[in-house]
Design an enzyme around this catalytic site. Structure first.
Site, PDB file in Angstrom:
ATOM      1  N   GLU A   1       0.828  -1.219   0.000  1.00 47.03           N
ATOM      2  CA  GLU A   1       0.000   0.000   0.000  1.00 47.03           C
ATOM      3  C   GLU A   1       0.852   1.255   0.000  1.00 47.03           C
ATOM      4  O   GLU A   1       0.415   2.305  -0.465  1.00 47.03           O
ATOM      5  CB  GLU A   1      -0.925   0.022   1.227  1.00 47.03           C
ATOM      6  CG  GLU A   1      -2.251  -0.663   0.981  1.00 47.03           C
ATOM      7  CD  GLU A   1      -3.289  -0.407   2.059  1.00 47.03           C
ATOM      8  OE1 GLU A   1      -4.377  -0.979   1.927  1.00 47.03           O
ATOM      9  OE2 GLU A   1      -3.023   0.326   3.024  1.00 47.03           O
TER      10      GLU A   1
ATOM     11  N   HIS B   1       9.149 -26.692  -1.382  1.00 54.31           N
ATOM     12  CA  HIS B   1       8.578 -27.877  -2.034  1.00 54.31           C
ATOM     13  C   HIS B   1       7.382 -27.517  -2.905  1.00 54.31           C
ATOM     14  O   HIS B   1       6.671 -28.401  -3.375  1.00 54.31           O
ATOM     15  CB  HIS B   1       8.198 -28.910  -0.968  1.00 54.31           C
ATOM     16  CG  HIS B   1       9.377 -29.337  -0.155  1.00 54.31           C
ATOM     17  ND1 HIS B   1      10.094 -30.487  -0.414  1.00 54.31           N
ATOM     18  CD2 HIS B   1      10.004 -28.729   0.878  1.00 54.31           C
ATOM     19  CE1 HIS B   1      11.100 -30.579   0.442  1.00 54.31           C
ATOM     20  NE2 HIS B   1      11.070 -29.517   1.237  1.00 54.31           N
TER      21      HIS B   1
ATOM     22  N   LYS C   1     -14.058   0.131  -3.429  1.00 54.59           N
ATOM     23  CA  LYS C   1     -15.084   0.466  -2.432  1.00 54.59           C
ATOM     24  C   LYS C   1     -16.243   1.211  -3.087  1.00 54.59           C
ATOM     25  O   LYS C   1     -17.406   0.930  -2.810  1.00 54.59           O
ATOM     26  CB  LYS C   1     -14.485   1.345  -1.337  1.00 54.59           C
ATOM     27  CG  LYS C   1     -13.612   0.605  -0.354  1.00 54.59           C
ATOM     28  CD  LYS C   1     -13.268   1.524   0.803  1.00 54.59           C
ATOM     29  CE  LYS C   1     -12.179   0.920   1.658  1.00 54.59           C
ATOM     30  NZ  LYS C   1     -11.611   1.870   2.607  1.00 54.59           N
TER      31      LYS C   1
HETATM   32  O1  PA5 Z   1      -3.589   1.019   5.917  1.00 51.10           O
HETATM   33  C1  PA5 Z   1      -4.725   1.391   5.737  1.00 51.10           C
HETATM   34  O2  PA5 Z   1      -5.030   2.593   5.798  1.00 51.10           O
HETATM   35  C2  PA5 Z   1      -5.844   0.426   5.435  1.00 51.10           C
HETATM   36  O3  PA5 Z   1      -5.395  -0.859   5.298  1.00 51.10           O
HETATM   37  C3  PA5 Z   1      -6.843   0.431   6.569  1.00 51.10           C
HETATM   38  O4  PA5 Z   1      -6.193   0.051   7.750  1.00 51.10           O
HETATM   39  C4  PA5 Z   1      -8.004  -0.512   6.292  1.00 51.10           C
HETATM   40  O5  PA5 Z   1      -8.611  -0.181   5.072  1.00 51.10           O
HETATM   41  C5  PA5 Z   1      -9.036  -0.424   7.406  1.00 51.10           C
HETATM   42  O6  PA5 Z   1      -9.467   0.893   7.560  1.00 51.10           O
HETATM   43  P1  PA5 Z   1     -10.234   1.345   8.842  1.00 51.10           P
HETATM   44  O7  PA5 Z   1      -9.339   1.203  10.023  1.00 51.10           O
HETATM   45  O8  PA5 Z   1     -10.610   2.777   8.586  1.00 51.10           O
HETATM   46  O9  PA5 Z   1     -11.457   0.468   8.961  1.00 51.10           O
END
Ligand code: PA5
Length: 454
Positions: free
Chosen positions: A294, A315, A429
């Site tokens: 990310e 393996h 989303k």
């Molecule tokens: O790193 C990030 O920002 C995302 O992976 C969030 O942690 C994930 O989408 C969950 O978001 P939230 O904590 O708002 O539910």
């Protein structure tokens, strides 16, 4: 050469010897000026995404009052319940699961213990998975820790509805209030409003810390503490690594790792395989994949982070790694030595021909597998980085978490991206909300249904 001892434990060391045939000899000096700039951006919060570097000084500046509340809540959960349902996804779940599996075992729930079982929910939309957790919970007394920074993420929000209902049915509204703990934004979001209305105890995801950098906040700390992990040791490890990373230069292991990754990427490698020879590391690798994926995968750039579990995957994936497309390099996390070593038994009949190993520790056998694999993979065209860490303890986990986070910030800046945003996550989303008929998405819904031919 053994890693230097520091304060009674070993700090992280990065061994870059086995990438030298694949990168220019002067790659490190060539990157030093960029690293120094990135170091300044992280330390002074002056780079892209500078509003989200609250994790850089967190091990020094964390809120002591909240830390004490987390420990008190963990103790209460241990007393009131034999199970804790941890509801969260992505950065709101992977770090806690990684540390719990690494330090308490992937088989933690099956072990005899006086701490609660842990069930991770809200990280999927699978009805079967949710049904199974309810089944596994059975008639155990349970508490809930719902974790969402935004408070609006669909997966945890849906799961929370189910478990809140279950909790209220079992304990009544007042009883449920004593068992539900919400970790979310300090002020905003529907989860915060709901928690305030219902009177749940709340913990904060600081504004300046994004999900994937939040494991050392209440996000990770509460579930980790419930499992009995020593939070002081975890934060102590992170603080020690913070001091080391704060000093720029060639001795800084995060600089070494970030520079090596950058050089390998520039030399044409597209995939980084994180490997460990400890099965309990599996979810730490999942946490690492999110952290790097990310943070760096944007603007058409970035190494693809993948993970393998050795020796099991030798393996299965071993064939591809040895002889498939030459796209990858390996980063191997090597622990110093196991907490419980075992010697291979002697067998007088020696029917399996294994007496040449009799009396040898399994850790020794594992080390030979590591060295043998390293040589084979390097000769097969897979550069190999070693991240040498201490024993698998809370202190080591704290060091490792901070090390990988810091190196990730540096790496993102070397790559020329903002390592602290995730604009791409929004696309799916929006589509999902539109298809689900969420108010406000009517036009998008019509457009998507036409594309799907529905
Ligand atoms: O790193 C990030 O920002 C995302 O992976 C969030 O942690 C994930 O989408 C969950 O978001 P939230 O904590 O708002 O539910």
């Amino acid at each position: 050469m053994p890693p230097p001892a520091r304060g009674g434990y070993h700090m992280i060391q990065v061994n870059t010897k086995n990438i030298s045939a694949f990168v220019p000899q002067d790659y490190f000096p060539a990157l030093e000026a960029d690293l120094a700039r990135a170091q300044g951006w992280l330390q002074d919060a002056t780079g892209a995404g500078g509003d989200f570097v609250g994790w850089v000084h967190l091990p020094r500046d964390y809120d002591r009052e909240e830390f004490a509340r987390i420990q008190a809540a963990a103790k209460r959960i241990q007393e009131q319940s034999t199970a804790l349902v941890v509801i969260g996804i992505g950065g709101s779940y992977l770090g806690a699961r990684g540390v719990i599996e690494a330090l308490c075992s992937p088989n933690y729930n099956q072990k005899k213990k006086d701490t609660p079982n842990i069930y991770f929910a809200g990280n999927t939309l699978s009805a079967d998975a949710l049904h199974e957790i309810v089944e596994l919970l059975g008639d155990q007394d349970f508490s809930i820790n719902v974790i969402s920074k935004s408070g609006t993420t669909t997966e945890p929000a849906v799961a929370f509805r189910f478990f809140r209902e279950l909790c209220e049915k079992k304990y009544g509204k007042d009883g449920a209030r004593e068992r539900i703990y919400a970790t979310t934004d300090a002020r905003r979001g529907v989860l915060k409003s709901l928690a305030d209305e219902e009177g749940y105890e709340t913990f904060v995801v600081p504004d300046a810390i994004g999900g994937r950098y939040s494991v050392l906040t209440a996000v990770g700390l509460l579930p980790i503490a419930v499992c009995g992990v020593d939070l002081e040791a975890l934060m102590g490890g992170a603080a020690a690594m913070m001091e080391i990373c704060a000093r720029g230069g060639a001795d800084n292991p995060a600089w070494q790792y970030a520079a090596a990754r950058s050089a390998l990427y520039q030399s044409g490698k597209k995939i980084e395989l994180l490997a460990a020879y400890e099965p309990s590391f599996r979810f730490m690798a999942e946490w690492w994949k999110q952290l790097y994926g990310e943070s760096e995968g944007k603007e058409g750039k970035g190494l693809f982070p993948a993970s393998v579990e050795f020796t099991a995957d030798l393996h299965s994936m071993g064939q591809y790694i040895q002889q498939g497309e030459r796209l990858m390099f390996e980063t191997v996390v090597r622990f110093e030595k196991p907490l419980h070593d075992l010697a291979v038994p002697r067998d007088e009949a020696d029917g399996d021909g294994l007496n040449f190993l009799a009396g040898k520790n399994l850790s020794f056998v594992n080390e030979q597998a590591m060295d043998g694999t390293l040589l084979a993979h390097v000769e097969g065209g897979v550069p190999n980085l070693i991240v040498q860490v201490g024993q698998n303890t809370a202190q080591t986990m704290g060091e490792m978490i901070y090390f990988f986070e810091y190196a990730c910030g540096l790496s993102g800046y070397l790559l020329g991206v903002n390592p602290f945003n995730q604009p791409g996550v929004e696309s799916y989303k929006k589509n999902m909300f539109a298809l689900l008929g969420k108010p406000g998405y009517e036009d998008k819904r019509a457009e998507l249904l036409a594309k799907l031919g529905k």
